[in-house]
Design a protein around this motif. Structure first.
Motif, PDB file in Angstrom:
ATOM      1  N   GLY A 143      19.966  30.512  25.853  1.00  0.00           N
ATOM      2  CA  GLY A 143      19.651  31.846  26.360  1.00  0.00           C
ATOM      3  C   GLY A 143      19.637  31.814  27.877  1.00  0.00           C
ATOM      4  O   GLY A 143      19.965  30.808  28.508  1.00  0.00           O
ATOM      5  N   ALA A 144      19.224  32.930  28.447  1.00  0.00           N
ATOM      6  CA  ALA A 144      19.321  33.135  29.899  1.00  0.00           C
ATOM      7  C   ALA A 144      18.606  32.059  30.709  1.00  0.00           C
ATOM      8  O   ALA A 144      18.953  31.780  31.856  1.00  0.00           O
ATOM      9  CB  ALA A 144      18.765  34.509  30.247  1.00  0.00           C
ATOM     10  N   GLY A 145      17.609  31.409  30.105  1.00  0.00           N
ATOM     11  CA  GLY A 145      16.852  30.388  30.841  1.00  0.00           C
ATOM     12  C   GLY A 145      17.690  29.229  31.290  1.00  0.00           C
ATOM     13  O   GLY A 145      17.433  28.619  32.338  1.00  0.00           O
ATOM     14  N   THR A 201      17.000  35.925  34.411  1.00  0.00           N
ATOM     15  CA  THR A 201      16.820  36.077  32.958  1.00  0.00           C
ATOM     16  C   THR A 201      16.556  37.568  32.705  1.00  0.00           C
ATOM     17  O   THR A 201      16.765  38.392  33.593  1.00  0.00           O
ATOM     18  CB  THR A 201      15.612  35.220  32.490  1.00  0.00           C
ATOM     19  N   PHE A 202      16.114  37.874  31.509  1.00  0.00           N
ATOM     20  CA  PHE A 202      15.887  39.283  31.156  1.00  0.00           C
ATOM     21  C   PHE A 202      14.403  39.646  31.175  1.00  0.00           C
ATOM     22  O   PHE A 202      14.020  40.713  31.677  1.00  0.00           O
ATOM     23  CB  PHE A 202      16.480  39.571  29.756  1.00  0.00           C
ATOM     24  N   ARG A 203      13.570  38.745  30.576  1.00  0.00           N
ATOM     25  CA  ARG A 203      12.171  39.146  30.350  1.00  0.00           C
ATOM     26  C   ARG A 203      11.177  38.421  31.252  1.00  0.00           C
ATOM     27  O   ARG A 203       9.976  38.596  31.082  1.00  0.00           O
ATOM     28  CB  ARG A 203      11.829  38.945  28.861  1.00  0.00           C
ATOM     29  N   ASP A 204      11.674  37.582  32.160  1.00  0.00           N
ATOM     30  CA  ASP A 204      10.722  37.000  33.120  1.00  0.00           C
ATOM     31  C   ASP A 204      10.298  38.092  34.099  1.00  0.00           C
ATOM     32  O   ASP A 204      10.910  39.173  34.170  1.00  0.00           O
ATOM     33  CB  ASP A 204      11.375  35.818  33.869  1.00  0.00           C
ATOM     34  N   GLY A 236      16.156  27.628  26.557  1.00  0.00           N
ATOM     35  CA  GLY A 236      16.107  28.716  27.529  1.00  0.00           C
ATOM     36  C   GLY A 236      16.188  30.103  26.943  1.00  0.00           C
ATOM     37  O   GLY A 236      16.826  30.986  27.515  1.00  0.00           O
ATOM     38  N   THR A 237      15.526  30.299  25.780  1.00  0.00           N
ATOM     39  CA  THR A 237      15.512  31.646  25.207  1.00  0.00           C
ATOM     40  C   THR A 237      14.090  31.995  24.780  1.00  0.00           C
ATOM     41  O   THR A 237      13.345  31.156  24.295  1.00  0.00           O
ATOM     42  CB  THR A 237      16.488  31.790  24.025  1.00  0.00           C
ATOM     43  N   SER A 238      13.736  33.276  24.961  1.00  0.00           N
ATOM     44  CA  SER A 238      12.355  33.707  24.684  1.00  0.00           C
ATOM     45  C   SER A 238      12.108  33.940  23.203  1.00  0.00           C
ATOM     46  O   SER A 238      10.992  34.184  22.771  1.00  0.00           O
ATOM     47  CB  SER A 238      12.069  35.006  25.449  1.00  0.00           C
ATOM     48  N   GLY A 239      13.193  33.928  22.398  1.00  0.00           N
ATOM     49  CA  GLY A 239      13.002  34.144  20.954  1.00  0.00           C
ATOM     50  C   GLY A 239      12.560  35.570  20.652  1.00  0.00           C
ATOM     51  O   GLY A 239      11.885  35.837  19.668  1.00  0.00           O
TER      52      GLY A 239
END
Ligand code: APR
Length: 236
Positions: A12-14, A23-26, A178-181
């Motif tokens: 993921g974005a991480g 990233t998207f949600r940081d 690297g993904t927030s799930g």
């Protein structure tokens, strides 16, 4: 440790954060400054195509920035894949091209690719690294007004899901990086891997939403954690 024969890696974005991509949600993520429903849904594109095209044009221009390059995490995955004798599949949620630039080969972009565009009239998909406009003509069918980023929006089906689930059902190691799930179906891949009896590992900056579903975890920046973890796997 039984010999590892088939590996599926999800990123993921991480994994691209240390390459300079947000990233998207940081706290400093993309969704902190723009709303998903304004730029990343088919409804947004129908409502305001100029705004949606510009959102992806800005990100595509950012990707062309010479300062954006694969980091040690991308490179470690490509290096491991090249030396691994078993089956290896890298599934990324990312639309950047850093995995291919690092040399990854068995790679699926389940959410599409920023450097590609698709014609909704003839379904042609091709490399596209410049800006896209609502009056851009399709290079294949010459139709005007049907070009869009080859990116999966919320509410659309991710790409190559059959191939991904077949790989998950046959893997003995699943590594999520690297993904927030937060976003399905990718967030559910760990359950499919567990059902297949695979060893499950999370390599992330911090515990993801699905952290408790993983048997093992190493937390820290991907650029440091991933090379070390895969170097050890290669010698196991
Ligand atoms: N190293 C490792 N992990 C990191 C790093 C780093 N340097 N920096 C951030 N992370 C972690 C964060 O802790 C977080 O868990 O990466 C994760 C990024 O999560 P998101 O921003 O939600 O990105 P992602 O999981 O890829 O989002 C999935 O959502 O918006 C959609 O389509 C978009 O593909 C995206 C999908």
């Amino acid at each position: 440790m039984p010999e590892t024969r088939s590996i599926v890696v999800l990123t993921g974005a991480g994994i691209s954060r240390e390459s300079g991509l947000h990233t998207f949600r940081d706290a400093d993520g993309i969704w902190a400054t723009v709303k998903v429903e304004d730029v990343a849904t088919p409804e947004a594109f129908a409502r305001d195509p100029v705004r949606v095209q510009e959102f992806y044009n800005e990100r595509r221009r950012g990707l062309a920035n010479t300062g954006i390059a694969p980091n040690p995490a991308h490179l470690a995955l490509a290096e491991f894949e090249a030396a691994f004798a078993g089956d290896f599949l890298l599934v990324t949620q990312n639309i950047d091209d850093l995995h291919e630039r690092a040399g990854s080969r068995e790679l699926i972009h389940m959410h599409g690719e920023l450097a590609k565009a698709r014609c909704e009239a003839c379904d042609d998909v091709g490399e596209w690294r410049e800006d896209l406009y609502i009056d851009t003509a399709c290079p294949a069918c010459t139709q005007v007004g049907d070009m869009r980023p080859h990116v999966v929006w919320f509410g659309e089906m991710p790409f190559e899901m059959d191939r991904i689930y077949a790989a998950l059902e046959g893997c003995d190691l699943f590594v999520s990086i690297g993904t927030s799930g937060n976003v399905y179906p990718a967030a559910g891949f760990v359950q499919a891997a567990r059902m297949a009896g695979a060893r499950t590992v999370e390599l992330n900056l911090e515990p993801s939403e699905g952290a408790t579903l993983f048997e093992e975890a190493v937390y820290g920046p991907a650029g440091t954690v991933v090379p070390g973890w895969f170097a050890k796997l290669a010698t196991d």
